[in-house]
Design a protein around this motif. Structure first.
Motif, PDB file in Angstrom:
ATOM      1  N   LEU A  81       0.810  -1.218   0.000  1.00  0.00           N
ATOM      2  CA  LEU A  81       0.000   0.000   0.000  1.00  0.00           C
ATOM      3  C   LEU A  81       0.845   1.272   0.000  1.00  0.00           C
ATOM      4  O   LEU A  81       0.307   2.376  -0.015  1.00  0.00           O
ATOM      5  N   GLY A  82       2.176   1.108   0.027  1.00  0.00           N
ATOM      6  CA  GLY A  82       3.069   2.250  -0.012  1.00  0.00           C
ATOM      7  C   GLY A  82       3.116   3.039   1.287  1.00  0.00           C
ATOM      8  O   GLY A  82       3.452   4.219   1.289  1.00  0.00           O
ATOM      9  N   TRP A  83       2.789   2.396   2.394  1.00  0.00           N
ATOM     10  CA  TRP A  83       2.802   3.071   3.687  1.00  0.00           C
ATOM     11  C   TRP A  83       4.234   3.300   4.145  1.00  0.00           C
ATOM     12  O   TRP A  83       5.161   2.592   3.752  1.00  0.00           O
ATOM     13  N   GLY A  84       4.414   4.225   5.049  1.00  0.00           N
ATOM     14  CA  GLY A  84       5.722   4.481   5.651  1.00  0.00           C
ATOM     15  C   GLY A  84       6.025   3.447   6.724  1.00  0.00           C
ATOM     16  O   GLY A  84       5.218   2.537   7.005  1.00  0.00           O
ATOM     17  N   ASP A  85       7.198   3.623   7.339  1.00  0.00           N
ATOM     18  CA  ASP A  85       7.655   2.662   8.345  1.00  0.00           C
ATOM     19  C   ASP A  85       6.714   2.560   9.546  1.00  0.00           C
ATOM     20  O   ASP A  85       6.380   1.459   9.982  1.00  0.00           O
ATOM     21  N   LEU A  86       6.295   3.686  10.097  1.00  0.00           N
ATOM     22  CA  LEU A  86       5.494   3.663  11.318  1.00  0.00           C
ATOM     23  C   LEU A  86       4.127   2.998  11.123  1.00  0.00           C
ATOM     24  O   LEU A  86       3.765   2.097  11.902  1.00  0.00           O
ATOM     25  N   PRO A  87       3.351   3.368  10.093  1.00  0.00           N
ATOM     26  CA  PRO A  87       2.059   2.679   9.915  1.00  0.00           C
ATOM     27  C   PRO A  87       2.237   1.192   9.586  1.00  0.00           C
ATOM     28  O   PRO A  87       1.443   0.354  10.042  1.00  0.00           O
ATOM     29  N   THR A  88       3.265   0.858   8.833  1.00  0.00           N
ATOM     30  CA  THR A  88       3.517  -0.547   8.503  1.00  0.00           C
ATOM     31  C   THR A  88       3.881  -1.329   9.756  1.00  0.00           C
ATOM     32  O   THR A  88       3.387  -2.439   9.980  1.00  0.00           O
TER      33      THR A  88
END
Length: 166
Positions: A53-60
Motif C-alpha cells: 500500500l506504499g505506507w511508511g515505516d510507522l504505519p507498517t
C-alpha cells in the motif's frame, strides 16, 4: 470408588494452581514457538500489506504489531474453543495466556529490526530483510522463552491454556 466428577475435572480461567508445577523448559519452548508462529505470520503479513500500500515505516510497523497480536491470540483462541470453552471465557483465556508473551516478543523483534542499521530500508525483495527478520525473531524467542517458563511455573500464561487440553 471415585465419583465420575472427581476423575474429570475442568479448569477455569481463574484457577491459579500451576498446570505444570515444574514449569519445565519443554512446555515453555512449545508456548514460545506457538507465540512465535502467530507473531511471525502477523509481522510478515503486516509488512507485505504496508509495503504493497506504499505506507511508511510507522504505519507498517503498527499494522505488523497489530496483526502479530491478532494471530497470536487467534491461535490460542482456536485451541481453547476446540476444547469446548465458550467464546467469552476463551477470549479471557487467550488474553491471559498470550498478552505478556506477545508483548515481549514484539518488543524484542521490532527493537532488533529498528536498531539494525539499514533494516528499515530493506525491501521485501531484499534477502537482507528476511535475514534480519529471522535474526530478530530468533532473538525474540530467546528472550521470551524464559518469560514463558516463569509464567507457566506460576500457573499463568500458557499454563492456563494447557488446562483445557485433554
Amino acid at each position: 470408588m471415585r465419583h465420575e466428577a472427581d476423575r474429570h475435572q475442568h479448569a477455569h480461567p481463574h484457577d491459579t494452581a500451576p498446570a505444570h508445577p515444574a514449569g519445565g523448559w519443554p512446555v515453555a519452548v512449545r508456548a514460545t514457538l506457538h507465540c512465535l508462529t502467530g507473531c511471525a505470520i502477523g509481522e510478515v503479513l503486516g509488512m507485505v500489506v504496508g509495503t504493497a500500500l506504499g505506507w511508511g515505516d510507522l504505519p507498517t510497523l503498527a499494522l505488523a504489531i497489530t496483526l502479530a497480536f491478532f494471530f497470536g491470540y487467534a491461535f490460542t483462541l482456536r485451541g481453547v474453543l476446540k476444547a469446548g470453552v465458550g467464546l467469552r471465557a476463551a477470549v479471557r483465556v487467550a488474553l491471559a495466556a498470550d498478552t505478556l508473551s506477545i508483548a515481549v516478543m514484539e518488543l524484542i523483534d521490532n527493537g532488533v529490526i529498528m536498531l539494525w542499521p539499514g533494516a528499515m530500508d530493506a525491501g521485501l525483495a531484499d534477502a537482507r530483510f528476511w535475514w534480519i527478520l529471522a535474526i530478530a525473531l530468533a532473538a525474540a524467542f530467546v528472550v521470551t522463552a524464559p518469560v514463558n517458563k516463569w509464567m507457566i511455573g506460576r500457573g499463568k500464561g500458557h499454563a492456563v491454556v494447557h488446562r483445557y487440553h485433554h
